[in-house]
Design a protein around this motif. Structure first.
Motif, PDB file in Angstrom:
ATOM      1  N   VAL A 105       0.844  -1.203   0.000  1.00  0.00           N
ATOM      2  CA  VAL A 105       0.000   0.000   0.000  1.00  0.00           C
ATOM      3  C   VAL A 105       0.879   1.253   0.000  1.00  0.00           C
ATOM      4  N   ALA A 106       1.961   1.182   0.793  1.00  0.00           N
ATOM      5  CA  ALA A 106       2.852   2.342   0.845  1.00  0.00           C
ATOM      6  C   ALA A 106       3.436   2.633  -0.531  1.00  0.00           C
ATOM      7  N   LEU A 107       3.783   1.553  -1.232  1.00  0.00           N
ATOM      8  CA  LEU A 107       4.301   1.754  -2.595  1.00  0.00           C
ATOM      9  C   LEU A 107       3.255   2.431  -3.479  1.00  0.00           C
ATOM     10  N   ASN A 130      -8.157  -7.121  -1.626  1.00  0.00           N
ATOM     11  CA  ASN A 130      -8.872  -6.137  -0.808  1.00  0.00           C
ATOM     12  C   ASN A 130      -8.089  -4.834  -0.732  1.00  0.00           C
ATOM     13  N   TYR A 131      -6.755  -4.966  -0.488  1.00  0.00           N
ATOM     14  CA  TYR A 131      -5.948  -3.765  -0.368  1.00  0.00           C
ATOM     15  C   TYR A 131      -5.843  -3.057  -1.714  1.00  0.00           C
ATOM     16  N   ARG A 132      -5.745  -3.864  -2.770  1.00  0.00           N
ATOM     17  CA  ARG A 132      -5.658  -3.257  -4.090  1.00  0.00           C
ATOM     18  C   ARG A 132      -6.949  -2.489  -4.408  1.00  0.00           C
ATOM     19  N   GLN A 133      -8.049  -3.132  -4.060  1.00  0.00           N
ATOM     20  CA  GLN A 133      -9.326  -2.468  -4.315  1.00  0.00           C
ATOM     21  C   GLN A 133      -9.398  -1.150  -3.540  1.00  0.00           C
ATOM     22  N   ALA A 134      -8.982  -1.237  -2.276  1.00  0.00           N
ATOM     23  CA  ALA A 134      -9.031  -0.041  -1.432  1.00  0.00           C
ATOM     24  C   ALA A 134      -8.129   1.046  -2.006  1.00  0.00           C
ATOM     25  N   ALA A 135      -6.939   0.598  -2.461  1.00  0.00           N
ATOM     26  CA  ALA A 135      -5.999   1.579  -3.015  1.00  0.00           C
ATOM     27  C   ALA A 135      -6.564   2.199  -4.288  1.00  0.00           C
ATOM     28  N   ALA A 136      -7.140   1.340  -5.113  1.00  0.00           N
ATOM     29  CA  ALA A 136      -7.693   1.845  -6.367  1.00  0.00           C
ATOM     30  C   ALA A 136      -8.815   2.834  -6.102  1.00  0.00           C
ATOM     31  N   LEU A 194      -6.942   5.989  -4.269  1.00  0.00           N
ATOM     32  CA  LEU A 194      -5.835   6.641  -4.939  1.00  0.00           C
ATOM     33  C   LEU A 194      -6.003   6.686  -6.450  1.00  0.00           C
ATOM     34  N   GLY A 195      -6.955   5.914  -6.934  1.00  0.00           N
ATOM     35  CA  GLY A 195      -7.092   5.852  -8.385  1.00  0.00           C
ATOM     36  C   GLY A 195      -6.360   4.632  -8.925  1.00  0.00           C
ATOM     37  N   PRO A 196      -6.817   4.104 -10.036  1.00  0.00           N
ATOM     38  CA  PRO A 196      -6.290   2.839 -10.536  1.00  0.00           C
ATOM     39  C   PRO A 196      -4.822   2.900 -10.926  1.00  0.00           C
ATOM     40  N   GLN A 197      -4.295   4.112 -11.185  1.00  0.00           N
ATOM     41  CA  GLN A 197      -2.898   4.161 -11.636  1.00  0.00           C
ATOM     42  C   GLN A 197      -1.912   3.730 -10.541  1.00  0.00           C
ATOM     43  N   ALA A 198      -2.412   3.681  -9.275  1.00  0.00           N
ATOM     44  CA  ALA A 198      -1.517   3.306  -8.167  1.00  0.00           C
ATOM     45  C   ALA A 198      -1.281   1.804  -8.130  1.00  0.00           C
ATOM     46  N   ILE A 199      -2.180   1.033  -8.765  1.00  0.00           N
ATOM     47  CA  ILE A 199      -2.139  -0.425  -8.605  1.00  0.00           C
ATOM     48  C   ILE A 199      -0.843  -1.064  -9.105  1.00  0.00           C
ATOM     49  N   PRO A 200      -0.363  -0.694 -10.280  1.00  0.00           N
ATOM     50  CA  PRO A 200       0.835  -1.388 -10.778  1.00  0.00           C
ATOM     51  C   PRO A 200       2.014  -1.311  -9.809  1.00  0.00           C
TER      52      PRO A 200
END
Lengths: 416, 311, 390
Positions: A144-146, C154-160, C163-169
């Protein structure tokens, strides 16, 4: 045949013929074993106490604690400082201790790899599970930090090229550097973002639900069976020591001077101590079931059969030892030498699956393993199509050991 | 002069008197026999003599030392050969002897010398390195004695030292008791075999139910027995008439007949033997064997208590 | 005094001559510590992986037609790490999967709801259903495998979503840097503490407690041999005999204790701390406690057999309630456990292993000394009252 029955009846009468015998050999073991079973069995339901201290001021530390709390497996107790935490673990106030270092969130955001510390005094299933869970959460936090870092970079690169130098440098700035200068503004922003992600994650939109048809044996069954086996083995020792006494007092020699064959004496003694053993098993089961109201999770008759089969193996083992060792005092000791190691190897104290491979293979030669396996199988409702194997192994072990034991009983010789 | 004297010694177990006011005096240099059936109180008396049991009354003095007041000093002068084998089966013969020797305060060269001496005396010198577990019953008994004589005690107490062994070892032990006595030790010898006591003891005390019922030299004791002798006759063709006439003889007190053996009891055989032979001849009895028995301690015990020693 | 030494020396000689005693005293503890150490080595060292036979997991995708089946799950199941652990098998319906689990055909089953991927992409709730099978370990392994996978999503979904989908990669696993969790040192400066030290200490204490058995055997065998009777007739005080025997057994116990400590140190590398003097003191106190406890039992028990079973029972119970055998409820350890002698010995030794300051060690040593004092007093009075004679 008549001789065998006479000898075995004589042994039974001597062991449990009087009130003292009944108390010492039946009632007392029954009560002690049942109470221990009840204690260990009941323990399965209790949550493990975990001490923690969260020195992190950011959202990541709080998230770790919140997620652990959510698993419902732990009673979390907070400690003020790292020192206090360690003392608590040392004093065994909790099964394990968890310390989230100061600046954990900030360090994460700086792209470093901060570590959560776990303290334990001894390894237990709970502390292993805690380690796994915490390391999973820790790993996700780093990801997540990344993501936060990438998002921040993308946004700011689009906003102003002038600050690009600072941005490029910021990942290498340590937590101390973060607190000062130009970085502080972005650091606060990142923390807010991290916090937002974590809040979203805590909702657990993606997750699972478990449907439990109670097909598997409860964890406590393994512990309970393990202890049961250990005590059964110890009780067998007591009846074998009566046989050893016979040798010492030369009544066995006298028996042999009567027109009785050696194998009849051996069989008579086995049959006698087996009868006593069966009564002991029944007493333990009945006290456990009806007095302490403990649910063994499998049909009583099956459990009884398993334990009786195991008892037979123990008897063979003990009589082999008794045949080898002539002095009754030594026999008790050697039994101890066999009892504890085989119990460990056979999985009485911990599940076999956590042991290294070669030890798991060695466990196949230990009767405890098969008895526990049979109990597990029976508890999951398996029929004889699966149960025959452990029973066959136990039966084979019993036959081999009893044959060896009776071959070397040599009633004509007295104790040395 | 008395080496050991017991005065009014009393021992109670649950208000039952096991030893009831026993008075004994054992002279220096004698072999003193203590005779009595099992449970007469012999072993209890011996235990008190050795300071193993506390007295409930009276006093015991050995070589001028009170057992109650100075037990350790008194014990130094005693060598006890217990009734039961008291040996360590897991120690060798030599180790057993030297352990007990050390407890008597023997050390170094003196200890070695005395252990050797004791083992030679009991004929075990060549088995010094063997463990008693490999011994026969008689050899264990001998080792049991060896362990009690290394410190050359003034008083050796032997509590039934010949129980359960073969006649040969028994003779060996009886011989060694005499030899020990010749070497200067006073010996107290308890037994319920009166033959042994008669064979080796200078003086004998007879004990029963906690009392000393007779004490003196063998001769003195014999004289106390009612003058009754026993004539044993083995003869062919004993007829009821013959028995009847023997019974009618005025000096014969009792006749017991069993098969071809007759036992006659009468105060003195010398004067009446002629008469008896005459009666036999008259009835055509053919005498095959004739034996006259003097009264012994067994008969004395019988006459004093109405019971036999080995009840 | 000379008598005490003579008796002690011969007691020692006899104890050391018995082969079974030697096995029991010196071999058994080392064997047990070795067994525990290697049995739990996988767990303790955290080192080498065990080979688990992959087990079959029934997968049911509730999607109406094959093209709508979850891509996420599909690719996850195809990855090589997963194939080592589980063998996925497609089941037709939920009932088929449940029946398969019941019959033992599948060890576990996972039901994927229709539109799982779409729900995740759009930030909606998405849940897999697990059906637990017959084997506890398999249940745990499968549950962990799928939960890890879900948690990552779950974390990816939360991040997306935030933060927006561009953060996922960017959210790749950070590779082999350093583990997110480490076992911390319980004390600064001391060599790393491992759980095997705990078991070594627990075993040591149990065997020290078992030393009392020798007292019982010895006291009663002297009676059975009738040698007690003979010694009674000798110029030896009762107390001397008693002290001599205790001394002999004490020396054997010290030897045993030293052998356990040295053997575990050199063979298995168990670190016993940097205070050999204090360690010796704790061991001596434990031996004293164990001997005096056995004396008290021997004074009041009628036969050797009953004395031995009382003492064995006490040892087992004390080891048990101090948590040396199986993990007990946490609340127990500090309440019930405190009544056992092991508990205090354990505390002392553990703190020495961690090189804790003296102030932290002194408490348990004081407590042990107190226990010894009480037991010694009781032993003394019971000896005076009952005595040791035929």
């Amino acid at each position: 045949m008549y001789n065998i029955l006479t000898i075995s009846w004589n042994l039974v009468k001597r062991m449990i013929g009087r009130r003292r015998g009944v108390i010492a050999y039946i009632l007392l073991p029954g009560v002690i074993v049942s109470v221990i079973i009840w204690m260990t069995g009941g323990m399965g339901y209790e949550k493990a106490t975990v001490l923690y201290t969260n020195l992190d001021s950011g959202p990541a530390g709080a998230h770790v604690i919140a997620e652990l709390e959510k698993t419902g497996d732990y009673t979390l107790v907070e400690k003020e400082s790292g020192g206090e935490l360690r003392t608590g673990v040392l004093d065994e106030k909790g099964r394990a201790g968890l310390e989230i270092p100061a600046g954990y969130s900030a360090s994460l955001l700086a792209g470093q790899a901060p570590q959560i510390h776990i303290y334990e005094l001894k390894t237990s299933a709970a502390s292993i599970a805690l380690k796994m869970k915490a390391s999973e959460i820790g790993g996700r936090l780093r990801e997540v930090a990344l993501a936060v870092d990438a998002a921040g970079k993308g946004a700011e690169a689009g906003k102003a090229g002038g600050t690009a130098g600072v941005q490029a440098a910021s990942p290498s700035i340590g937590p101390t550097g973060m607190a000062s200068g130009t970085a502080s503004g972005t650091a606060a922003a990142r923390e807010a973002k991290l916090s937002a992600v974590l809040q979203q994650a805590e909702l657990h939109h993606v997750g699972s639900q478990k449907t439990d048809y109670n097909l598997y044996p409860r964890e406590s069954l393994g512990v309970v069976t393990g202890f049961m086996l250990m005590f059964l083995m110890a009780m067998v020792t007591s009846s074998v020591s009566v046989i050893m006494d016979d040798r010492k007092k030369r009544t066995m020699m006298r028996m042999f001077s009567a027109p009785v064959r050696s194998y009849e004496i051996a069989l008579g003694n086995f049959l006698g101590s087996f009868t006593v053993g069966v009564i002991q098993v029944a007493a333990v089961l009945l006290v456990g079931r009806y007095v302490l109201n403990y649910n063994f999770e499998l049909p009583m008759y099956l459990y009884f059969l398993i334990l009786a089969a195991f008892m037979l193996v123990c008897m063979g083992l003990a009589s082999t030892v008794a045949g080898l060792i002539r002095n009754p005092n030594n026999a008790g000791m050697l039994n101890a030498l066999i009892l504890t190691p085989t119990c460990m190897l056979g999985g009485c104290f911990w599940p076999i699956s956590i042991m290294p491979d070669y030890m798991q293979k060695a466990a196949n030669f230990v009767p405890q393993k098969w008895a526990i396996q049979a109990a597990d199988l029976a508890a999951t409702g398996s029929g004889w199509s699966e149960l025959w194997l452990p029973f066959a192994v136990l039966g084979l072990m019993a036959v081999i050991l009893l044959v060896i034991g009776s071959a070397i009983l040599r009633p004509s010789e007295s104790a040395v | 002069m008395a080496l050991a004297s017991l005065t009014d010694v009393v021992k109670r177990y649950d208000s039952k008197l096991t030893v009831d006011h026993v008075n004994l005096s054992i002279n220096e240099g004698e072999i003193f026999g203590l005779l009595g059936p099992n449970g007469a109180g012999k072993s209890t008396t011996i235990s008190m003599l050795c300071g193993l049991l506390k007295m409930d009354g009276g006093s015991i003095v050995i070589d001028g030392i009170s057992v109650a007041k100075q037990p350790l000093e008194a014990k130094k002068r005693i060598g006890l050969v217990p009734q039961d084998l008291a040996l360590y089966e897991d120690l060798t013969t030599w180790e057993n002897a030297s352990f007990f020797g050390k407890l008597y305060g023997l050390r170094g060269e003196l200890l070695k010398e005395r252990v050797k001496e004791a083992l030679e005396f009991t004929g075990l010198a060549d088995r010094a390195k063997d463990k008693p577990s490999t011994f026969s019953g008689g050899m264990k008994r001998r080792l049991n004695i060896a362990c009690a004589i290394m410190h050359r005690p003034k008083l050796i107490i032997m509590d039934e030292p010949t129980v359960g062994i073969d006649p040969q070892s028994r003779n060996h032990i009886l011989e060694s008791v005499k030899a020990l006595n010749k070497l200067g030790s006073t010996v107290i010898y308890t037994s319920h075999y009166m033959e042994e006591v008669e064979a080796i003891c200078d003086r004998v005390a007879i004990m029963d139910k906690g009392h000393i019922i007779a004490c003196g030299t063998e001769k003195e004791l014999r004289e106390r027995v009612a003058h009754e002798e026993k004539i044993i006759i083995k003869a062919g063709s004993i007829t009821p008439d013959l028995i009847l006439e023997l019974k009618q003889h005025p000096r014969v007190t009792r006749v017991e007949a069993e098969g071809e053996t007759l036992e006659l009891y009468l105060p003195s055989s010398q004067s009446e033997l002629q008469d008896i032979l005459f009666i036999f001849a008259k009835h055509g009895g053919v005498i095959q064997m004739l034996q006259i028995e003097q009264p012994d301690l067994e008969t004395l015990f019988l006459s004093l208590t109405g019971r036999t020693l080995r009840d | 005094m000379a008598n005490i030494w003579t008796i002690a020396a011969y007691e020692l000689r006899r104890l050391l001559r018995s082969r079974s005693m030697l096995i029991n005293l010196f071999l058994l503890p080392i064997l047990l510590i070795f067994l525990i150490g290697s049995a739990l080595s996988g767990v303790m060292g955290g080192g080498k992986d065990q080979t688990i036979d992959p087990f079959r997991v029934g997968i049911v995708d509730a999607a109406a037609n094959p093209s709508e089946r979850s891509q996420l799950i599909g690719s996850f199941l195809k990855s090589p790490e997963i194939a080592e652990i589980i063998t996925p098998e497609t089941a037709d319906s939920r009932e088929a999967a449940v029946n398969g689990v019941r019959s033992g055909e599948y060890s576990y089953a996972v039901i994927v709801p229709a539109g799982f991927d779409k729900d995740i992409m759009s930030g909606k709730e998405a849940r897999l259903e697990y059906i637990l099978g017959k084997n506890r370990t398999d249940n745990m392994v499968a549950g962990t495998v799928f939960d890890n996978f879900l948690s990552s999503i779950n974390y990816r979904q939360a991040a997306a979503m935030t933060l927006g989908p561009q953060a996922i990669p960017a959210m790749t696993e950070s590779g082999q840097s350093n583990p997110a969790v480490v076992l911390g040192k319980l004390n600064e400066g001391a060599p790393a503490y491992t759980a095997s030290q705990y078991y070594a200490a627990a075993m040591l204490l149990m065997f020290l407690l078992l030393c009392g058995q020798m007292v019982i055997t010895s006291l009663y065998s002297e009676k059975d041999n009738h040698t007690l009777f003979r010694i009674g007739s000798m110029p030896v005080k009762g107390g001397e005999l008693f002290m001599g025997k205790m001394l002999g057994i004490g020396i054997v116990s010290v030897l045993q204790c030293a052998s356990i400590i040295l053997a575990t140190h050199f063979l298995f590398g168990v670190y016993w701390g940097n205070r050999p003097g204090l360690l010796a003191l704790v061991c001596l106190l434990m031996i004293l406690a164990s001997l005096t406890l056995s004396v008290i039992i021997a004074m009041f028990a009628r036969t050797a057999a009953s004395a031995r079973s009382i003492s064995t029972g006490l040892t087992v119970v004390m080891t048990f309630i101090s948590g040396g055998m199986a993990p007990l409820p946490d609340s127990w350890v500090n309440t019930g456990g405190a009544f056992s002698i092991n508990h205090w010995g354990m505390r002392g030794i553990l703190r020495m292993m961690l090189e804790s300051p003296w102030t932290q060690i002194s408490g348990s040593i004081t407590m042990l000394s107190l226990i010894c004092l009480v037991l010694l007093g009781l032993a003394f009075f019971s000896y005076r009252k009952v005595g040791y004679h035929v």
